[in-house]
Scaffold this motif. Structure first.
Motif, mmCIF file in Angstrom:
data_model
loop_
_atom_site.group_PDB
_atom_site.id
_atom_site.type_symbol
_atom_site.label_atom_id
_atom_site.label_comp_id
_atom_site.label_asym_id
_atom_site.label_seq_id
_atom_site.Cartn_x
_atom_site.Cartn_y
_atom_site.Cartn_z
ATOM 1 N N VAL A 353 0.841 -1.205 0.000
ATOM 2 C CA VAL A 353 0.000 0.000 0.000
ATOM 3 C C VAL A 353 0.871 1.247 0.000
ATOM 4 C CG1 VAL A 353 -1.636 1.369 1.358
ATOM 5 C CG2 VAL A 353 -2.004 -1.081 1.071
ATOM 6 N N GLN A 354 1.890 1.266 0.862
ATOM 7 C CA GLN A 354 2.771 2.437 0.951
ATOM 8 C C GLN A 354 3.545 2.656 -0.346
ATOM 9 O OE1 GLN A 354 4.887 1.211 4.467
ATOM 10 N NE2 GLN A 354 3.602 2.469 5.830
ATOM 11 N N ALA A 355 3.905 1.547 -1.035
ATOM 12 C CA ALA A 355 4.587 1.687 -2.321
ATOM 13 C C ALA A 355 3.667 2.323 -3.359
ATOM 14 C CB ALA A 355 5.070 0.319 -2.802
ATOM 15 N N LEU A 356 2.407 1.924 -3.363
ATOM 16 C CA LEU A 356 1.455 2.506 -4.313
ATOM 17 C C LEU A 356 1.178 3.965 -3.983
ATOM 18 C CD1 LEU A 356 -1.078 -0.455 -4.686
ATOM 19 C CD2 LEU A 356 0.609 0.311 -6.353
ATOM 20 N N LEU A 361 -0.919 7.024 -6.109
ATOM 21 C CA LEU A 361 -2.312 6.591 -5.945
ATOM 22 C C LEU A 361 -2.886 7.170 -4.664
ATOM 23 C CD1 LEU A 361 -1.422 4.474 -8.133
ATOM 24 C CD2 LEU A 361 -3.046 2.902 -7.031
ATOM 25 N N SER A 362 -4.206 7.358 -4.639
ATOM 26 C CA SER A 362 -4.861 7.762 -3.408
ATOM 27 C C SER A 362 -4.889 6.586 -2.448
ATOM 28 C CB SER A 362 -6.295 8.233 -3.688
ATOM 29 O OG SER A 362 -7.108 7.154 -4.098
ATOM 30 N N ARG A 363 -5.067 6.883 -1.148
ATOM 31 C CA ARG A 363 -5.107 5.802 -0.165
ATOM 32 C C ARG A 363 -6.246 4.833 -0.456
ATOM 33 N NH1 ARG A 363 -5.420 8.658 3.901
ATOM 34 N NH2 ARG A 363 -3.255 8.689 4.561
ATOM 35 N N LYS A 364 -7.392 5.375 -0.852
ATOM 36 C CA LYS A 364 -8.542 4.518 -1.128
ATOM 37 C C LYS A 364 -8.261 3.569 -2.286
ATOM 38 C CE LYS A 364 -12.074 6.493 -3.013
ATOM 39 N NZ LYS A 364 -13.283 7.336 -3.207
ATOM 40 N N ASP A 365 -7.666 4.098 -3.379
ATOM 41 C CA ASP A 365 -7.392 3.249 -4.540
ATOM 42 C C ASP A 365 -6.276 2.254 -4.249
ATOM 43 O OD1 ASP A 365 -9.353 4.481 -5.982
ATOM 44 O OD2 ASP A 365 -8.020 5.900 -6.983
ATOM 45 N N ALA A 366 -5.281 2.673 -3.477
ATOM 46 C CA ALA A 366 -4.190 1.766 -3.143
ATOM 47 C C ALA A 366 -4.685 0.605 -2.291
ATOM 48 C CB ALA A 366 -3.085 2.530 -2.407
ATOM 49 N N ALA A 385 -3.322 1.365 7.295
ATOM 50 C CA ALA A 385 -2.658 2.477 6.620
ATOM 51 C C ALA A 385 -2.812 3.770 7.404
ATOM 52 C CB ALA A 385 -3.211 2.629 5.208
ATOM 53 N N LEU A 386 -3.974 3.986 7.987
ATOM 54 C CA LEU A 386 -4.189 5.180 8.806
ATOM 55 C C LEU A 386 -3.318 5.140 10.057
ATOM 56 C CD1 LEU A 386 -8.071 5.705 8.601
ATOM 57 C CD2 LEU A 386 -6.285 7.079 7.532
ATOM 58 N N ARG A 387 -3.226 3.962 10.681
ATOM 59 C CA ARG A 387 -2.375 3.847 11.882
ATOM 60 C C ARG A 387 -0.914 4.115 11.536
ATOM 61 N NH1 ARG A 387 -5.585 -0.778 12.872
ATOM 62 N NH2 ARG A 387 -3.873 -2.120 12.158
ATOM 63 N N ALA A 388 -0.492 3.596 10.377
ATOM 64 C CA ALA A 388 0.896 3.810 9.970
ATOM 65 C C ALA A 388 1.183 5.296 9.736
ATOM 66 C CB ALA A 388 1.203 3.011 8.708
ATOM 67 N N GLN A 389 0.240 5.974 9.084
ATOM 68 C CA GLN A 389 0.416 7.408 8.833
ATOM 69 C C GLN A 389 0.467 8.175 10.155
ATOM 70 O OE1 GLN A 389 -2.897 9.444 7.131
ATOM 71 N NE2 GLN A 389 -1.628 11.034 6.196
ATOM 72 N N HIS A 390 -0.390 7.776 11.110
ATOM 73 C CA HIS A 390 -0.429 8.452 12.408
ATOM 74 C C HIS A 390 0.898 8.242 13.148
ATOM 75 C CE1 HIS A 390 -2.146 10.208 15.994
ATOM 76 N NE2 HIS A 390 -1.798 9.140 16.691
#
Length: 394
Positions: A353-356, A361-366, A385-390
């Motif tokens: 997901v992070q690579a995309l 790409l948007s988070r939703k599309d990834a 993905a949200l936890r990782a960003q936080h």
């Protein structure tokens, strides 16, 4: 077999001038979004209109070419100083194809500054008995209106009775369902006080509508979206399909319990839809067909992207006892790719997901793409993905 009578005390030139004047007043009211019959009536010419028609006339011949016909038609319209404006119509044996309505009555008439309207269908015993009587009525005044709908079967049971209060201005149209105890599918439901549906002319939707009857629920709510616009979420739980279809003539003998969870994102220049729909214990003619689960995804942006996945259990068992009829198209999914190293972990999927995301790409599309590749749940990946960003921001 056609008679038309139109009389007016005004000479022709005055009549034409009055028609032009009344059209101007009506255009001004529409432009100002404020309909007022007390202002419109003086501008209308005095008149008396009568139309009577049977089966054999130019009007019926014109309609028959479009698969429509009637047995008898009568129209009456009046406007004079001592009476309010009114136009009434009655049609007997109105037919469209194989559907025949025994009696249709309609009318518009003035009540003070309001324009009221009504439409009523009635059928004789033996014809469309589940719609013995049905219709709608309401009014328009200033920038507000009301519409009410009802239906009754031959036994006198009401299939539905509900309405909407509507208001509009130069930027939006707002509607609220009434009464708070409407009827649907012959059953009393409850709707939340202060409910509303709003359509803004910049293509935004807003909603707060919650209908319930026991374990059954239909709801429309505005929820935060991933983009600049909010989503409209449709939630359906435990809805009995058979009761709803029983309101309509020639409805197929289908039954089951409908559920749905669908989000609609309507932006200025794009439309996306995602969610799922299910039917539990789907039956046809009282024969069990199975449980249906349908996943939906559609996005319109610069182009169109759509994805639908259907799972149906019970189909094989059904056709072992019921001979297939008609034509069927089966689309068979290919075999899934073999995973040489076992299932993908959440950590590995998150790295993908992070690579995309790094590719733009948007988070939703990834998340959607990685979920399709790995078989992991989209909600699980999205939360990770949200936890990782936080964590990164901290």
């Amino acid at each position: 077999d056609l008679a038309l009578t139109f009389t007016s005390p005004d000479p022709l030139d005055s009549l034409i001038a009055a028609l032009s004047r009344s059209a101007g007043v009506l255009a001004q009211q529409i432009s100002a979004q404020s309909v007022d019959m007390e202002q419109l009536k003086p501008a209308l010419p005095d008149f008396r209109l009568r139309i009577a028609a049977g089966r054999d006339n130019i009007l019926n011949s014109f309609l028959r070419a479009r698969n429509i016909s009637f047995g008898k038609l009568a129209v009456e319209g009046d406007n004079c100083d001592s009476l309010p404006v009114s136009v009434h119509m009655r049609t007997e044996r109105l037919a469209y194809g194989s559907v025949v309505l025994d009696t249709v009555t309609a009318g518009i008439f003035q009540q003070g500054n309001r324009l009221k309207y009504a439409l009523r269908l009635a059928n004789a015993p033996g014809n469309l008995d589940n719609i013995a009587v049905a219709g709608l009525y309401g009014h328009i005044v200033q920038n507000t209106g009301q519409v009410n709908l009802y239906q009754q079967n031959r036994a006198g049971r009401e299939g539905f009775r509900f309405g909407f209060d509507v208001a509009w201005n130069d930027s939006l149209v707002r509607a609220g369902m009434t009464p708070l105890n409407p009827l649907f599918g012959f059953e009393p439901w409850s709707v939340n006080p202060g409910n509303y549906l709003v359509y803004r002319f910049d293509k935004r939707l807003e909603a707060d509508l919650d209908l319930t009857h026991g374990d059954q629920r239909v709801a429309l709510h505005t929820t935060p979206g991933d983009g600049s616009a909010d989503d409209i979420r449709l939630d359906i739980a435990g809805l009995n399909i058979g009761s709803a279809l029983g309101l309509f003539p020639s409805a197929p003998p289908v039954d089951g319990v409908l559920g749905a969870n669908i989000a609609l994102d309507l932006a200025t220049d794009s439309l996306s839809l995602r969610g799922g729909l299910s039917v539990a214990e789907l039956t046809y003619d009282k024969q069990r067909f199975g449980n249906v689960d349908l996943g939906l995804f559609y996005k319109q942006d610069q182009g169109h992207l759509a994805d639908a996945r259907l799972t149906l259990d019970g189909a094989v068992a059904y056709y072992e006892t019921q001979p297939p009829r008609g034509e069927y198209v089966l689309i068979v999914e290919g075999a899934p790719k073999q995973q040489e190293s076992g299932p993908v972990s959440e950590e590995e999927a998150l790295m993908r997901v992070q690579a995309l995301l790094a590719e733009g790409l948007s988070r939703k599309d990834a998340v959607r793409q990685v979920a399709a590749e790995t078989g992991l749940a989209k909600n699980q990946l999205y939360d990770a993905a949200l936890r990782a960003q936080h964590t990164e921001t901290e």
